[in-house]
Design a protein around this motif. Structure first.
Motif, PDB file in Angstrom:
ATOM      1  N   VAL A 115     -51.757  23.778  21.805  1.00 49.91           N
ATOM      2  CA  VAL A 115     -51.468  24.536  20.584  1.00 49.91           C
ATOM      3  C   VAL A 115     -50.790  23.635  19.558  1.00 49.91           C
ATOM      4  O   VAL A 115     -51.158  23.632  18.377  1.00 49.91           O
ATOM      5  N   LEU A 116     -49.814  22.855  19.981  1.00 46.80           N
ATOM      6  CA  LEU A 116     -49.136  21.943  19.062  1.00 46.80           C
ATOM      7  C   LEU A 116     -50.099  20.904  18.503  1.00 46.80           C
ATOM      8  O   LEU A 116     -50.048  20.569  17.318  1.00 46.80           O
ATOM      9  N   LYS A 117     -50.958  20.398  19.356  1.00 46.98           N
ATOM     10  CA  LYS A 117     -51.951  19.418  18.910  1.00 46.98           C
ATOM     11  C   LYS A 117     -52.890  20.058  17.888  1.00 46.98           C
ATOM     12  O   LYS A 117     -53.229  19.455  16.877  1.00 46.98           O
ATOM     13  N   HIS A 118     -53.290  21.294  18.151  1.00 46.69           N
ATOM     14  CA  HIS A 118     -54.165  22.015  17.228  1.00 46.69           C
ATOM     15  C   HIS A 118     -53.486  22.197  15.873  1.00 46.69           C
ATOM     16  O   HIS A 118     -54.093  21.964  14.824  1.00 46.69           O
ATOM     17  N   VAL A 119     -52.230  22.592  15.895  1.00 47.33           N
ATOM     18  CA  VAL A 119     -51.481  22.797  14.643  1.00 47.33           C
ATOM     19  C   VAL A 119     -51.364  21.479  13.886  1.00 47.33           C
ATOM     20  O   VAL A 119     -51.598  21.405  12.684  1.00 47.33           O
ATOM     21  N   ARG A 120     -51.003  20.412  14.590  1.00 44.26           N
ATOM     22  CA  ARG A 120     -50.841  19.097  13.950  1.00 44.26           C
ATOM     23  C   ARG A 120     -52.157  18.616  13.351  1.00 44.26           C
ATOM     24  O   ARG A 120     -52.207  18.183  12.197  1.00 44.26           O
ATOM     25  N   LEU A 121     -53.228  18.721  14.115  1.00 39.85           N
ATOM     26  CA  LEU A 121     -54.531  18.269  13.612  1.00 39.85           C
ATOM     27  C   LEU A 121     -55.027  19.143  12.470  1.00 39.85           C
ATOM     28  O   LEU A 121     -55.610  18.644  11.505  1.00 39.85           O
TER      29      LEU A 121
ATOM     30  N   GLU B 242     -60.605  18.781  22.103  1.00 40.28           N
ATOM     31  CA  GLU B 242     -59.668  19.603  22.868  1.00 40.28           C
ATOM     32  C   GLU B 242     -59.028  20.680  21.983  1.00 40.28           C
ATOM     33  O   GLU B 242     -58.773  21.792  22.427  1.00 40.28           O
ATOM     34  N   ALA B 243     -58.789  20.337  20.726  1.00 39.58           N
ATOM     35  CA  ALA B 243     -58.188  21.294  19.795  1.00 39.58           C
ATOM     36  C   ALA B 243     -59.232  22.220  19.171  1.00 39.58           C
ATOM     37  O   ALA B 243     -58.887  23.120  18.422  1.00 39.58           O
ATOM     38  N   GLY B 244     -60.504  21.975  19.457  1.00 40.69           N
ATOM     39  CA  GLY B 244     -61.563  22.830  18.916  1.00 40.69           C
ATOM     40  C   GLY B 244     -61.815  22.612  17.431  1.00 40.69           C
ATOM     41  O   GLY B 244     -62.217  23.533  16.722  1.00 40.69           O
TER      42      GLY B 244
ATOM     43  N   MET C  63     -48.901  23.142  29.584  1.00 39.90           N
ATOM     44  CA  MET C  63     -50.061  22.455  29.047  1.00 39.90           C
ATOM     45  C   MET C  63     -50.623  23.193  27.828  1.00 39.90           C
ATOM     46  O   MET C  63     -51.043  22.572  26.876  1.00 39.90           O
ATOM     47  N   ALA C  64     -50.610  24.504  27.884  1.00 39.78           N
ATOM     48  CA  ALA C  64     -51.143  25.287  26.770  1.00 39.78           C
ATOM     49  C   ALA C  64     -50.340  25.046  25.496  1.00 39.78           C
ATOM     50  O   ALA C  64     -50.907  25.016  24.402  1.00 39.78           O
ATOM     51  N   ASP C  65     -49.022  24.863  25.650  1.00 40.63           N
ATOM     52  CA  ASP C  65     -48.179  24.594  24.481  1.00 40.63           C
ATOM     53  C   ASP C  65     -48.562  23.283  23.813  1.00 40.63           C
ATOM     54  O   ASP C  65     -48.563  23.176  22.590  1.00 40.63           O
ATOM     55  N   VAL C  66     -48.904  22.283  24.621  1.00 39.89           N
ATOM     56  CA  VAL C  66     -49.297  20.976  24.085  1.00 39.89           C
ATOM     57  C   VAL C  66     -50.589  21.099  23.295  1.00 39.89           C
ATOM     58  O   VAL C  66     -50.716  20.542  22.198  1.00 39.89           O
TER      59      VAL C  66
END
Length: 108
Positions: A6-12, A71-73, A1-4
């Protein structure tokens, strides 16, 4: 879940960076047009392209759901990007005003 997350944060983050850069570039061009005393009334095609550009940036921002942004902060950064695009839209509206200074009031 943490990987998802992080990936979402990077994408956003990348998407927001691209939107911020596009808004800054557009803002610079609109300031130059305003400084030159230009209005877009005589340049319908260019005005349409600029309005489409602003609309596209808004759609990109709206495509990011509040939940995934939270969620991505990145809520604050998203708000800043929305404000930058809003400033571009406002500057574009000023350049779109007719020579008389604005729309005719009192019409329904």
């Amino acid at each position: 879940m943490a990987d998802v997350v992080v990936l979402k944060h990077v994408r956003l983050t990348r998407a927001l960076l691209a939107i911020e850069m596009a808004a800054a570039s557009l803002d610079g061009e609109l300031v130059a047009l305003r400084t030159a005393g230009g209005l877009l009334g005589d340049y319908a095609e260019e005005a349409t392209l600029l309005r489409t550009y602003v609309r596209t940036l808004r759609v990109l921002l709206q495509a990011m759901t509040p939940d995934e942004v939270d969620e991505a902060g990145l809520s604050e950064r998203h708000a800043l990007a929305e404000a930058a695009v809003g400033r571009c839209a406002a500057a574009l509206r000023v350049l779109d005003l007719p020579v008389g200074g604005g729309p005719v009031s009192g019409t329904a």
